[in-house]
Enzyme design. Structure first.
Site, PDB file in Angstrom:
ATOM      1  N   ASP A  89      65.956   5.088  23.568  1.00 51.98           N
ATOM      2  CA  ASP A  89      64.576   4.875  24.002  1.00 51.98           C
ATOM      3  C   ASP A  89      63.674   4.995  22.765  1.00 51.98           C
ATOM      4  O   ASP A  89      64.119   5.369  21.681  1.00 51.98           O
ATOM      5  CB  ASP A  89      64.201   5.869  25.097  1.00 51.98           C
ATOM      6  CG  ASP A  89      63.027   5.389  25.955  1.00 51.98           C
ATOM      7  OD1 ASP A  89      62.299   4.474  25.509  1.00 51.98           O
ATOM      8  OD2 ASP A  89      62.828   5.925  27.054  1.00 51.98           O
TER       9      ASP A  89
ATOM     10  N   GLU B 170      54.650   7.376  32.630  1.00 46.14           N
ATOM     11  CA  GLU B 170      55.413   8.423  31.939  1.00 46.14           C
ATOM     12  C   GLU B 170      54.773   9.802  32.093  1.00 46.14           C
ATOM     13  O   GLU B 170      54.256  10.147  33.146  1.00 46.14           O
ATOM     14  CB  GLU B 170      55.637   8.023  30.474  1.00 46.14           C
ATOM     15  CG  GLU B 170      56.305   6.645  30.367  1.00 46.14           C
ATOM     16  CD  GLU B 170      56.864   6.346  29.004  1.00 46.14           C
ATOM     17  OE1 GLU B 170      57.384   7.238  28.331  1.00 46.14           O
ATOM     18  OE2 GLU B 170      56.799   5.163  28.602  1.00 46.14           O
TER      19      GLU B 170
HETATM   20  C1  BGC Z   1      59.937   4.312  27.905  1.00 48.78           C
HETATM   21  C2  BGC Z   1      60.950   3.243  28.227  1.00 48.78           C
HETATM   22  C3  BGC Z   1      60.487   1.912  27.728  1.00 48.78           C
HETATM   23  C4  BGC Z   1      60.158   2.006  26.251  1.00 48.78           C
HETATM   24  C5  BGC Z   1      59.690   0.683  25.647  1.00 48.78           C
HETATM   25  C6  BGC Z   1      59.474   4.268  26.470  1.00 48.78           C
HETATM   26  O1  BGC Z   1      58.386   5.092  26.274  1.00 48.78           O
HETATM   27  O2  BGC Z   1      60.488   5.572  28.197  1.00 48.78           O
HETATM   28  O3  BGC Z   1      61.174   3.202  29.620  1.00 48.78           O
HETATM   29  O4  BGC Z   1      61.470   0.943  27.979  1.00 48.78           O
HETATM   30  O5  BGC Z   1      59.141   2.960  26.069  1.00 48.78           O
HETATM   31  O6  BGC Z   1      58.446   0.322  26.116  1.00 48.78           O
END
Ligand code: BGC
Length: 757
Positions: free
Chosen positions: A447, A646
């Site tokens: 990630d 998030e």
């Molecule tokens: C998230 C992911 C996402 C990635 C790219 C991260 O902060 O946890 O789910 O795919 O960002 O945007």
């Protein structure tokens, strides 16, 4: 050998399936070499969750026993087959993977465990099975001894097929003929997949630098350093450009090894990064539909619109199984049970990639976030999970089992820790559980900056909750050795990794394996053979937000709404009623009904091209809209959460305070019918609104098609048995939160609840 072993319910073999399953064999390559860690599966009706699974050992041998999953798996029988045969059972119980009992008469689609109760009260785990939904038939056996033999009957309605599959990364899967459930099938020879030869020929052109660049996914900028191309580039939540892939094609001309660079984007609920796209309900709403066929169609639309906007790699589906609704990412998951992650996750991957990569519009799908993102203590994003392995296996792993069986090309590692181990450096789970036990042959992507060592704890930059590595380089070494194949937005990834390979810390074989996995995904997604992308979809802007696509989203909205209360026949509303929509400053902002990951990351713009707000959809249906509450018979009150993503969405208090509840109660006491439409990414304790309303609709984050809400409110919706049901237990009493339950209680609305009108 291609043979289906057809079981009729009358066949004796079926009766003894559970009790005597004991299939053995030896797996070899054509060269005669023994194959270790071949995945051996007994599948019923091609179900993605195998009835039984085993791995071959160092001498190629496997033994398949009933419900014999990996160590610690909940379905591992505690008794040996012979002992089970000898046992007498006084009764049976069916339990889901969360330990909740169900009635045999009306069992929802899902994965279950059959338990037998001996006459002395001992509970014996007889194994795990998948049920298609409806009544579970128990055989007619009258003898108690015989009853135990009926797990076979439970899982194999007449005419169902049983398949024994043996597969191993790099080889073609083999379906093995067998004639009884208790035999040695002999030697199973696996043929090398000719795709590997093609991968070999590409890898032969790559030196160490080229390979490390292939393992790197930086933010959109350059496509490489002039000599070596990156494997992929991405935009995070806040960026998107429709021209990346065409610039990439041009850039390839100046590189000697022309491996297409993929362009990764989060398309969490439709191709929602693209202006004018069809925006579906977030996964939590899709879970409420209980309609996996609809999820597949929705993800097909998302893949087509992604291609239309020139995106070939999707960071989705998210398949967490969120256990605590305080978590800011609850809406990314299909619901609180493993069965929703299994059914819906696999269906979505099928929509994105087709059935084993046969869809012309296929993109690379990414199941995320592995493992335990929904399991963190107190629902803290990127936090630690103290869940035991058996809970992780029972609740959080099955979604990945199904995703792997569906052929998912990529899996994203998670930011969370499991009992202190950050998932980017967790070799036991990445290499052990995912790549070995499940036999995942695609690539693991990290990630966002997730394998950097945090220099700024609390900044949410990857290791905020406890990376223990002293330096970024150390973190890279640990992550790659643990099984991460591609780094997302990592600072000094290329130089760090090269140093680590040269010093022997990261073996060359690990690099080769990672690159092979990435290339395998690119071949399967047709990126290697068709740099232009699929002609019917790539860059076809007219597909974006088409009428046909929006109709699928509108259907999803109708089926996703859950009616928690409906008194005084408040719903359906008569189209001739005098309807006043209250809360319009909230409801006219269509960003609120779309939620996070809509044309951006944690916030959504108030104006979303092509979206229909709930008030405007109501105005199109209600023939007697009025402009004051005083003039109304029915007040539709639209309220709820505002967008978040998030950790920004994490909350302490699950209660949703609403300043208008008292006013609504007054209107109600005046005889007006109050219908509340509650927009949220998760259940909230909303008792004051529930009390003030005649009808209360949990609408989740419905997306661009507000007309689906109006359909539902005004009766243009036909309920079916499965749709419009809670994907999470809905709290009514904070003192007993969090709770996951299928049982009725004054303290919550149970999982699966949903009134009909
Ligand atoms: C998230 C992911 C996402 C990635 C790219 C991260 O902060 O946890 O789910 O795919 O960002 O945007």
């Amino acid at each position: 050998m291609q043979m289906r072993y057809l079981i009729s319910s009358l066949l004796l073999t079926a009766n003894v399936f559970a009790a005597t399953l004991n299939l053995t064999g030896t797996v070899k390559a054509e060269s005669g070499d023994l194959i270790k860690d071949a995945v051996v599966l007994l599948k019923v009706n091609g179900n993605l969750i195998a009835y039984a699974r085993a791995l071959s050992d160092a001498s190629g041998k496997f033994t398949l026993l009933p419900g014999k999953e990996a160590p610690g798996e909940i379905a591992t029988p505690i008794a040996k087959p012979a002992d089970i045969l000898a046992m007498k059972f006084a009764g049976y119980q069916v339990m889901d993977l969360k330990g909740r009992s169900h009635s045999f008469n009306n069992l929802p689609q899902g994965i279950y465990v059959l338990l037998g109760k001996t006459e002395r009260g001992k509970i014996v785990n007889l194994g795990k099975f998948y049920h298609k939904g409806g009544a579970l038939k128990i055989g007619e056996a009258t003898q108690k001894e015989q009853k135990i033999k009926n797990l076979a009957k439970l899982v194999t309605a007449s005419g169902d097929s049983i398949q024994l599959i043996v597969r191993k990364t790099g080889y073609l899967p083999e379906e093995v003929e067998f004639s009884s459930f208790n035999e040695d099938v002999g030697t199973v020879i696996l043929k090398r997949d000719s795709l590997e030869d093609r991968i070999d020929s590409v890898m032969a052109l790559m030196n160490l630098d080229a390979k490390i660049y292939q393992m790197t996914q930086p933010l959109v900028g350059s496509f490489g350093n002039g000599t070596y191309l990156y494997g992929s580039v991405l935009h995070g939540g806040d960026g998107y450009s429709s021209t990346i892939l065409s610039s990439m094609r041009n850039a390839l001309n100046s590189y000697s090894v022309k491996i297409p660079v993929t362009y990764g984007k989060d398309m969490m609920h439709g191709a929602a990064a693209i202006s004018g796209a069809t925006i579906f309900p977030h996964n939590i709403g899709m879970g409420a539909t209980r309609d996996s066929n609809l999820v597949r169609r929705a993800c097909e639309v998302t893949a087509k619109e992604s291609w239309a906007g020139n995106v070939d790699l999707i960071f989705g589906p998210a398949i967490p199984v969120p256990q605590n609704e305080r978590w800011g990412r609850v809406y990314e998951g299909f619901g609180e049970t493993a069965e929703l992650a299994v059914m819906m996750g696999a269906a979505c991957i099928r929509g994105y990639q087709g059935d084993k990569y046969n869809a012309p519009w296929r993109v690379i799908a990414t199941a995320k976030h592995f493992l335990g993102d929904g399991a963190t203590d107190n629902g803290v994003d990127r936090g630690n999970s103290s869940a035991t392995d058996s809970v992780l296996r029972a609740l959080h792993l099955p979604g990945y089992e199904a995703a792997v069986e569906q052929g998912v090309l990529s899996v994203m590692a998670s930011f969370n820790q499991i009992r202190g181990t950050h998932q980017h450096v967790d070799s036991e789970r990445l290499t052990g559980w995912l790549k070995t036990e499940l036999g995942f042959d695609g690539y693991v992507i990290g990630d966002w900056a997730g394998i950097s060592n945090s220099t700024n704890p609390g900044s949410h930059d990857g290791c905020s909750y406890g990376c223990t590595t002293p330096t970024n380089r150390d973190a890279v070494g640990r992550a790659i050795n643990a099984g991460v194949d591609m780094g997302m937005n990592e600072g000094d990834f290329v130089t760090n990794l090269k140093t680590l390979v040269n010093s022997g810390t990261v073996p060359q074989a690990r690099i080769d394996d990672a690159v092979r996995r990435i290339l395998r995904a690119k071949f399967r997604a047709n990126r290697m053979d068709n740099i232009q992308g699929p002609a019917e979809y790539a860059g076809k802007a007219n597909l974006i937000g088409s009428t046909e696509h929006r109709a699928v989203a509108r259907e999803a909205v109708r089926k996703s709404l859950v009616l928690l209360k409906n008194e005084n026949s408040a719903l359906p509303i008569s189209k001739a009623a005098k309807v006043y929509v209250m809360g319009t400053s909230y409801a006219n902002n269509v960003g609120n009904q779309c939620g996070g990951w809509t044309l951006g990351w944690s916030s959504a713009p108030s104006d979303i091209p092509g979206a229909t707000s709930i008030p405007s959809a109501i105005a199109q249906v209600a023939t007697a809209s009025v402009s004051t509450a005083a003039a109304a018979d029915v007040i539709v009150y639209v309220t709820g959460e505002v967008p978040y993503a998030e950790w920004e969405g994490d909350i302490e208090d699950i209660t949703f305070p609403d300043a208008n509840a008292t006013q609504l109660s007054t209107y109600k006491s005046q005889g007006k019918k109050i219908v509340t439409v509650f927009i949220s990414g998760r259940p909230r304790e909303a008792n004051s609104l529930l009390e003030a309303s005649d009808a209360f609709v949990a609408a989740w984050l419905p997306g661009s098609e507000g007309a689906g809400v109006a359909d539902f409110l005004f009766g243009d919706h036909a309920f079916d048995n499965r749709s419009n049901k809670l994907p999470h237990t809905w709290p009514r009493n904070k003192a007993v939160f969090p709770v996951n339950s299928t049982e009725e209680s004054p303290n919550w609305f149970p999982y699966g609840f949903g009134l009909r009108y």
